[in-house]
Design a protein around this motif. Structure first.
Motif, mmCIF file in Angstrom:
data_model
loop_
_atom_site.group_PDB
_atom_site.id
_atom_site.type_symbol
_atom_site.label_atom_id
_atom_site.label_comp_id
_atom_site.label_asym_id
_atom_site.label_seq_id
_atom_site.Cartn_x
_atom_site.Cartn_y
_atom_site.Cartn_z
ATOM 1 N N LEU A 167 0.825 -1.207 0.000
ATOM 2 C CA LEU A 167 0.000 0.000 0.000
ATOM 3 C C LEU A 167 0.864 1.264 0.000
ATOM 4 C CD1 LEU A 167 -2.812 -1.011 2.531
ATOM 5 C CD2 LEU A 167 -3.120 -0.480 0.094
ATOM 6 N N GLY A 168 1.931 1.243 0.792
ATOM 7 C CA GLY A 168 2.824 2.394 0.833
ATOM 8 C C GLY A 168 3.479 2.652 -0.507
ATOM 9 N N ILE A 169 3.938 1.586 -1.150
ATOM 10 C CA ILE A 169 4.581 1.742 -2.459
ATOM 11 C C ILE A 169 3.577 2.232 -3.494
ATOM 12 C CG2 ILE A 169 5.676 0.461 -4.347
ATOM 13 C CD1 ILE A 169 6.972 -1.303 -2.189
ATOM 14 N N ALA A 170 2.339 1.710 -3.433
ATOM 15 C CA ALA A 170 1.303 2.160 -4.369
ATOM 16 C C ALA A 170 0.997 3.636 -4.172
ATOM 17 C CB ALA A 170 0.038 1.324 -4.184
ATOM 18 N N LEU A 171 0.949 4.081 -2.920
ATOM 19 C CA LEU A 171 0.662 5.485 -2.630
ATOM 20 C C LEU A 171 1.788 6.385 -3.121
ATOM 21 C CD1 LEU A 171 -1.130 7.614 -1.306
ATOM 22 C CD2 LEU A 171 0.053 7.159 0.857
ATOM 23 N N VAL A 172 3.022 6.002 -2.811
ATOM 24 C CA VAL A 172 4.169 6.818 -3.229
ATOM 25 C C VAL A 172 4.303 6.814 -4.752
ATOM 26 C CG1 VAL A 172 6.679 7.022 -3.136
ATOM 27 C CG2 VAL A 172 5.389 6.494 -1.057
ATOM 28 N N GLY A 173 4.202 5.612 -5.344
ATOM 29 C CA GLY A 173 4.326 5.520 -6.790
ATOM 30 C C GLY A 173 3.219 6.268 -7.516
ATOM 31 N N GLY A 174 1.996 6.148 -7.012
ATOM 32 C CA GLY A 174 0.877 6.847 -7.636
ATOM 33 C C GLY A 174 1.015 8.354 -7.528
ATOM 34 N N THR A 175 1.431 8.822 -6.370
ATOM 35 C CA THR A 175 1.641 10.260 -6.195
ATOM 36 C C THR A 175 2.717 10.771 -7.144
ATOM 37 O OG1 THR A 175 1.019 10.086 -3.857
ATOM 38 C CG2 THR A 175 2.219 12.061 -4.530
ATOM 39 N N GLY A 176 3.796 9.996 -7.266
ATOM 40 C CA GLY A 176 4.860 10.386 -8.190
ATOM 41 C C GLY A 176 4.372 10.463 -9.624
ATOM 42 N N GLN A 177 3.522 9.517 -10.035
ATOM 43 C CA GLN A 177 2.984 9.555 -11.396
ATOM 44 C C GLN A 177 2.106 10.779 -11.629
ATOM 45 O OE1 GLN A 177 1.535 5.309 -11.825
ATOM 46 N NE2 GLN A 177 2.090 5.749 -13.938
ATOM 47 N N ILE A 178 1.281 11.118 -10.647
ATOM 48 C CA ILE A 178 0.418 12.279 -10.794
ATOM 49 C C ILE A 178 1.247 13.556 -10.901
ATOM 50 C CG2 ILE A 178 -1.332 13.675 -9.622
ATOM 51 C CD1 ILE A 178 -2.423 11.051 -8.433
ATOM 52 N N VAL A 179 2.290 13.649 -10.077
ATOM 53 C CA VAL A 179 3.178 14.810 -10.140
ATOM 54 C C VAL A 179 3.886 14.860 -11.491
ATOM 55 C CG1 VAL A 179 5.280 15.845 -9.166
ATOM 56 C CG2 VAL A 179 3.503 14.944 -7.643
ATOM 57 N N LEU A 180 4.332 13.700 -11.987
ATOM 58 C CA LEU A 180 4.989 13.640 -13.290
ATOM 59 C C LEU A 180 4.054 14.106 -14.394
ATOM 60 C CD1 LEU A 180 7.324 12.750 -15.167
ATOM 61 C CD2 LEU A 180 6.312 10.457 -15.163
ATOM 62 N N TYR A 181 2.810 13.651 -14.344
ATOM 63 C CA TYR A 181 1.823 14.046 -15.359
ATOM 64 C C TYR A 181 1.648 15.558 -15.375
ATOM 65 C CZ TYR A 181 -2.680 14.238 -17.821
ATOM 66 O OH TYR A 181 -3.697 14.529 -18.698
ATOM 67 N N ARG A 182 1.478 16.136 -14.200
ATOM 68 C CA ARG A 182 1.244 17.577 -14.114
ATOM 69 C C ARG A 182 2.477 18.375 -14.540
ATOM 70 N NH1 ARG A 182 -2.144 17.966 -8.354
ATOM 71 N NH2 ARG A 182 -4.032 16.926 -9.135
ATOM 72 N N SER A 183 3.653 17.906 -14.160
ATOM 73 C CA SER A 183 4.872 18.629 -14.528
ATOM 74 C C SER A 183 5.125 18.561 -16.030
ATOM 75 C CB SER A 183 6.072 18.064 -13.752
ATOM 76 O OG SER A 183 6.325 16.725 -14.114
ATOM 77 N N GLN A 184 4.855 17.404 -16.638
ATOM 78 C CA GLN A 184 5.027 17.279 -18.086
ATOM 79 C C GLN A 184 4.016 18.142 -18.827
ATOM 80 O OE1 GLN A 184 7.424 15.981 -19.570
ATOM 81 N NE2 GLN A 184 8.270 14.291 -18.415
#
Length: 247
Positions: A167-184
């Motif tokens: 669950l922790g990895i999913a939360l961190v990984g998902g947050t990172g993807q959302i940030v990546l999407y917005r930054s791109q």
């Protein structure tokens, strides 16, 4: 809030498609390399009774991976690139969750494979928040639901530890993807705005050049007309011309 440039949405859609096409291809190559490697690891770690199932699952995923390469060049992928890449990641996660049924259930060390899938998806794919949330939720649920239904939840302490880390990895990984999407998205937006600003400055420069040319031609015409009408003023000094007019 500033209005988005007219060309932005089309540019962003095109960039997102090409990025996910390239990243999906990379993911498929990674899967082609890792599936046989983990198949060899199965031979070392898994009981012989489970090998046929584990290898069968890996062979099926490898076959799907080979058929996925031509899909990258189709119109279907062009329209649904995020969904297709998400479906492939989810399929791999479901296959790993199915393997844990024969490798210790929720306490299985094979849960690390799901963590690897989440991390890989986070590093590779640029997905909107909705796709990220659905994909990572399905990965975790596949692990939990399959094993709970099958009754593979012991030892409970190890199962809870695995689930907490997943669950922790999913939360961190998902947050990172959302940030990546917005930054791109922000990066593409800034690039479009910069190009539009540059085009506006170039257009303004051309207008100034045209105005300067018109001004030069206007004064040249006035000078020519003055010489034609009052030739005695040229090339004499202005004082001579004033004296002529005074007389």
């Amino acid at each position: 809030m500033d209005a988005l440039p007219a060309a932005f949405e089309e540019r962003w859609t095109r960039w997102l498609l090409e990025s996910n096409r390239r990243r999906t291809r990379i993911g498929l190559f990674i899967a082609c390399a890792l599936l046989p490697f983990f198949g060899a690891l199965d031979y070392i770690l898994a009981p012989s009774a489970a090998l046929r199932f584990l290898w069968g699952v890996r062979a099926a995923i490898l076959l799907v991976t080979f058929f996925a390469f031509p899909l990258l060049r189709t119109r279907f992928f062009d329209r649904h690139s995020s969904v297709v890449s998400s479906a492939y990641v989810t399929l791999i996660a479901f296959s790993i969750s199915a393997m844990t049924l024969f490798m210790g259930g929720l306490a299985s060390p094979y849960y690390a494979g799901l963590s690897l899938v989440i991390i890989g998806a986070g590093l590779l794919f640029v997905w909107p928040a909705k796709v990220v949330a659905v994909t990572h939720s399905l990965i975790v649920l596949s692990f939990v639901v399959m094993n709970v239904v099958h009754g593979e939840v012991e030892p409970l302490s190890q199962a809870l530890s695995n689930l907490a880390f997943l669950l922790g990895i999913a939360l961190v990984g998902g947050t990172g993807q959302i940030v990546l999407y917005r930054s791109q998205r922000e990066q593409v937006l800034n690039q479009v705005r910069l190009e539009e600003t540059k085009a506006s400055l170039e257009a303004a420069h051309e207008q100034l050049k045209a105005l300067d040319s018109f001004k030069s031609q206007f004064f040249a015409n006035i000078t020519h007309e003055s010489r034609r009408r009052w030739p005695w003023c040229w090339p004499r000094s202005s004082s001579s011309c004033r004296a002529r007019w005074a007389s």
